[in-house]
Design a protein around this motif. Structure first.
Motif, PDB file in Angstrom:
ATOM      1  N   VAL A 184       0.653  -1.202  -0.088  1.00 14.74           N
ATOM      2  CA  VAL A 184       0.027  -0.104   0.023  1.00 14.74           C
ATOM      3  C   VAL A 184       0.972   1.314   0.115  1.00 14.74           C
ATOM      4  O   VAL A 184       0.573   2.240  -0.513  1.00 14.74           O
ATOM      5  CB  VAL A 184      -0.989   0.071   1.169  1.00 14.74           C
ATOM      6  CG1 VAL A 184      -0.202  -0.039   2.656  1.00 14.74           C
ATOM      7  CG2 VAL A 184      -1.998   0.912   1.018  1.00 14.74           C
ATOM      8  N   VAL A 185       1.923   1.078   0.714  1.00 15.97           N
ATOM      9  CA  VAL A 185       3.023   2.418   0.832  1.00 15.97           C
ATOM     10  C   VAL A 185       3.617   2.447  -0.599  1.00 15.97           C
ATOM     11  O   VAL A 185       3.760   3.540  -1.113  1.00 15.97           O
ATOM     12  CB  VAL A 185       4.098   2.413   1.682  1.00 15.97           C
ATOM     13  CG1 VAL A 185       5.077   3.307   1.833  1.00 15.97           C
ATOM     14  CG2 VAL A 185       3.375   2.273   3.198  1.00 15.97           C
TER      15      VAL A 185
ATOM     16  N   ARG B 188       1.937   9.939   0.723  1.00 13.85           N
ATOM     17  CA  ARG B 188       0.955  10.051   1.559  1.00 13.85           C
ATOM     18  C   ARG B 188       1.013   9.035   2.734  1.00 13.85           C
ATOM     19  O   ARG B 188       1.655   7.772   2.668  1.00 13.85           O
ATOM     20  CB  ARG B 188      -0.463  10.338   1.221  1.00 13.85           C
ATOM     21  CG  ARG B 188      -1.023   9.000   0.702  1.00 13.85           C
ATOM     22  CD  ARG B 188      -2.432   9.335  -0.020  1.00 13.85           C
ATOM     23  NE  ARG B 188      -3.047   8.149  -0.555  1.00 13.85           N
ATOM     24  CZ  ARG B 188      -3.658   7.336   0.191  1.00 13.85           C
ATOM     25  NH1 ARG B 188      -3.972   7.613   1.297  1.00 13.85           N
ATOM     26  NH2 ARG B 188      -4.283   6.142  -0.344  1.00 13.85           N
ATOM     27  N   SER B 189       0.519   9.259   4.018  1.00 10.04           N
ATOM     28  CA  SER B 189       0.518   8.396   5.007  1.00 10.04           C
ATOM     29  C   SER B 189      -0.560   7.157   4.853  1.00 10.04           C
ATOM     30  O   SER B 189      -1.674   7.336   4.255  1.00 10.04           O
ATOM     31  CB  SER B 189      -0.127   9.279   6.418  1.00 10.04           C
ATOM     32  OG  SER B 189       0.960  10.266   6.711  1.00 10.04           O
ATOM     33  N   HIS B 190      -0.300   6.084   5.153  1.00 13.41           N
ATOM     34  CA  HIS B 190      -1.092   5.112   5.260  1.00 13.41           C
ATOM     35  C   HIS B 190      -1.349   4.191   6.647  1.00 13.41           C
ATOM     36  O   HIS B 190      -0.127   4.016   7.294  1.00 13.41           O
ATOM     37  CB  HIS B 190      -0.632   3.966   4.135  1.00 13.41           C
ATOM     38  CG  HIS B 190      -0.467   4.559   2.798  1.00 13.41           C
ATOM     39  ND1 HIS B 190      -1.539   4.408   1.918  1.00 13.41           N
ATOM     40  CD2 HIS B 190       0.667   5.094   2.095  1.00 13.41           C
ATOM     41  CE1 HIS B 190      -1.037   4.990   1.069  1.00 13.41           C
ATOM     42  NE2 HIS B 190       0.405   5.551   0.912  1.00 13.41           N
ATOM     43  N   THR B 191      -2.257   3.350   6.640  1.00 15.99           N
ATOM     44  CA  THR B 191      -2.390   2.405   7.699  1.00 15.99           C
ATOM     45  C   THR B 191      -1.942   1.091   7.131  1.00 15.99           C
ATOM     46  O   THR B 191      -2.662   0.528   6.092  1.00 15.99           O
ATOM     47  CB  THR B 191      -4.037   2.280   8.330  1.00 15.99           C
ATOM     48  OG1 THR B 191      -4.411   3.436   8.950  1.00 15.99           O
ATOM     49  CG2 THR B 191      -4.009   1.228   9.259  1.00 15.99           C
TER      50      THR B 191
ATOM     51  N   THR C 229       1.394   2.390  11.297  1.00 18.68           N
ATOM     52  CA  THR C 229       1.118   3.342  10.294  1.00 18.68           C
ATOM     53  C   THR C 229       2.234   3.496   9.569  1.00 18.68           C
ATOM     54  O   THR C 229       3.559   3.243  10.069  1.00 18.68           O
ATOM     55  CB  THR C 229       0.541   4.522  10.769  1.00 18.68           C
ATOM     56  OG1 THR C 229       1.254   5.095  11.778  1.00 18.68           O
ATOM     57  CG2 THR C 229      -1.040   4.202  11.213  1.00 18.68           C
TER      58      THR C 229
ATOM     59  N   ASP D 164       1.820   4.231  -3.312  1.00 18.03           N
ATOM     60  CA  ASP D 164       1.764   5.450  -3.144  1.00 18.03           C
ATOM     61  C   ASP D 164       2.283   6.257  -1.978  1.00 18.03           C
ATOM     62  O   ASP D 164       1.734   6.370  -1.000  1.00 18.03           O
ATOM     63  CB  ASP D 164       0.124   6.283  -3.075  1.00 18.03           C
ATOM     64  CG  ASP D 164      -0.003   7.661  -2.849  1.00 18.03           C
ATOM     65  OD1 ASP D 164       0.951   8.481  -3.223  1.00 18.03           O
ATOM     66  OD2 ASP D 164      -1.083   8.385  -2.864  1.00 18.03           O
TER      67      ASP D 164
END
Length: 360
Positions: free
Chosen positions: A153-154, A160-163, A185, A157
């Motif tokens: 998920v990171v 921006r921040s991700h869980t 996170t 993209d």
């Protein structure tokens, strides 16, 4: 002229400080010896049901899980195959030698070869590993396991921040089942170009106070900035794992080199105001070296999204930046000042001694 006895005492003090710092340097490193910064961050979101006297927290940005049990009832933690793994209670911590988790959790990324006795179906063999009712371990349910590889998920993209994950760790307090929930996170780090530009500029400006200034007086601001950064860095020492030391002991340990830095800064600033360039330069070198000793173990905060500090993240980054970039600049400034300026007792004024003129 400077009296020999005074000069001798100054040399002894400088050498003594340097020797003490060489020994005290490791103690000034980041509490617990772990990372001071990371783009990952982990936290406990709930403990259900909450048990008075049982504290659970995530440390090292999700890398470690700590359980402190001050009740009279044991807390048990299962391994990854639901086998008995830990017992944390009034008589200390007991670990099952047959649990695969015993060996897997010894390494941050689980890079171990299991011994033949590691069998989740075997009868537990309890080995006491602590006499205190508290334990800290790498629980691989709470952190990202792939070294050098971003979560999908990171990677999709990274702007921006991700869980990254929402995790659970089962436990039991006596016969009561307890579920610990948390999240991991990821946040984008500061822009490297901006980070390096700012800190190289700071090092250059500080170095210029000795390399280019006409008198040692500009060193006063650089010395004051370094002393203040050392004190703030120590005061913001984060709470360490209880298995390492108390928070008060950690702060006191961090304050010892910081207070020394502040005293050296005061001595150097007083000498610079009087135009005593040699003394000011020596103090700047000592202070710069001390700042580097304190700052280098925590240098990863400069390029990480999250930092470990009891104060605002921005101040933690500023303090470490001053310790590292400012410390390097002070070493250069101090060496230059000690060579370029002479004490007023030798020249009869607060100005640098004139360069010798060629004869004939």
């Amino acid at each position: 002229m400077v009296r020999p006895s005074a000069a001798g005492r100054l040399v002894v003090v400088v050498l003594g400080v340097l020797a003490w710092l060489a020994l005290a340097g490791p103690a000034a490193a980041h509490v617990g010896g772990g990372a001071a910064g990371s783009d990952f961050d982990g936290r406990v979101t709930s403990v259900q049901p909450a048990v008075a006297g049982v504290d659970v927290r995530v440390l090292q940005f999700g890398d470690e899980l700590e359980v402190v049990n001050t009740t009279g009832t044991e807390v048990t933690v299962p391994g990854y195959s639901d086998e008995p793994y830990l017992r944390i209670g009034p008589d200390g911590v007991w670990r099952n030698a047959h649990s695969p988790a015993t060996y897997i959790n010894l390494d941050r990324y689980g890079r171990v070869t299991l011994p033949p006795e590691a069998d989740p179906a075997a009868e537990p063999e309890w080995v006491q590993v602590s006499t205190e009712p508290q334990y800290l371990w790498h629980d691989h349910r709470t952190h990202w396991m792939s070294e050098g590889q971003l979560p999908p998920v990171v990677a999709a993209d990274p702007t921006r921040s991700h869980t990254v994950s929402e995790w659970t760790v089962p436990m039991a307090h006596g016969t009561t089942a307890v579920t610990v929930r948390g999240e991991l996170t990821w946040s984008p780090p500061p822009a490297p170009a901006l980070t390096w530009t700012l800190h190289l500029a700071l090092a250059a400006v500080v170095a210029a106070t000795g390399l280019l200034a006409r008198t040692p007086r500009p060193l006063v601001a650089a010395l004051a900035l370094g002393g203040a950064a050392a004190l703030w860095h120590a005061a913001a020492t984060p709470e360490p794992p209880v298995t390492v030391s108390s928070h008060a002991a950690a702060v006191v340990s961090a304050l010892l080199p910081a207070v020394t830095a502040a005293l050296v800064a005061v001595l150097g600033a007083a000498a610079a105001r009087r135009g005593r360039g040699v003394v000011a330069g020596l103090c700047a070198v000592v202070l710069g070296w001390l700042l580097l000793v304190q700052g280098l173990p925590d240098v990863d905060v400069l390029w990480s999204a999250n930092v470990v500090s009891n104060g605002p993240d921005v101040l933690a980054r500023v303090a470490v930046g001053v310790l590292v970039a400012g410390g390097a600049g002070l070493v250069a400034a101090g060496l230059a000042a000690a060579r370029r300026f002479r004490d007023p007792e030798r020249t009869g004024s607060g100005r640098p001694a004139p360069e010798p003129q060629p004869v004939g």
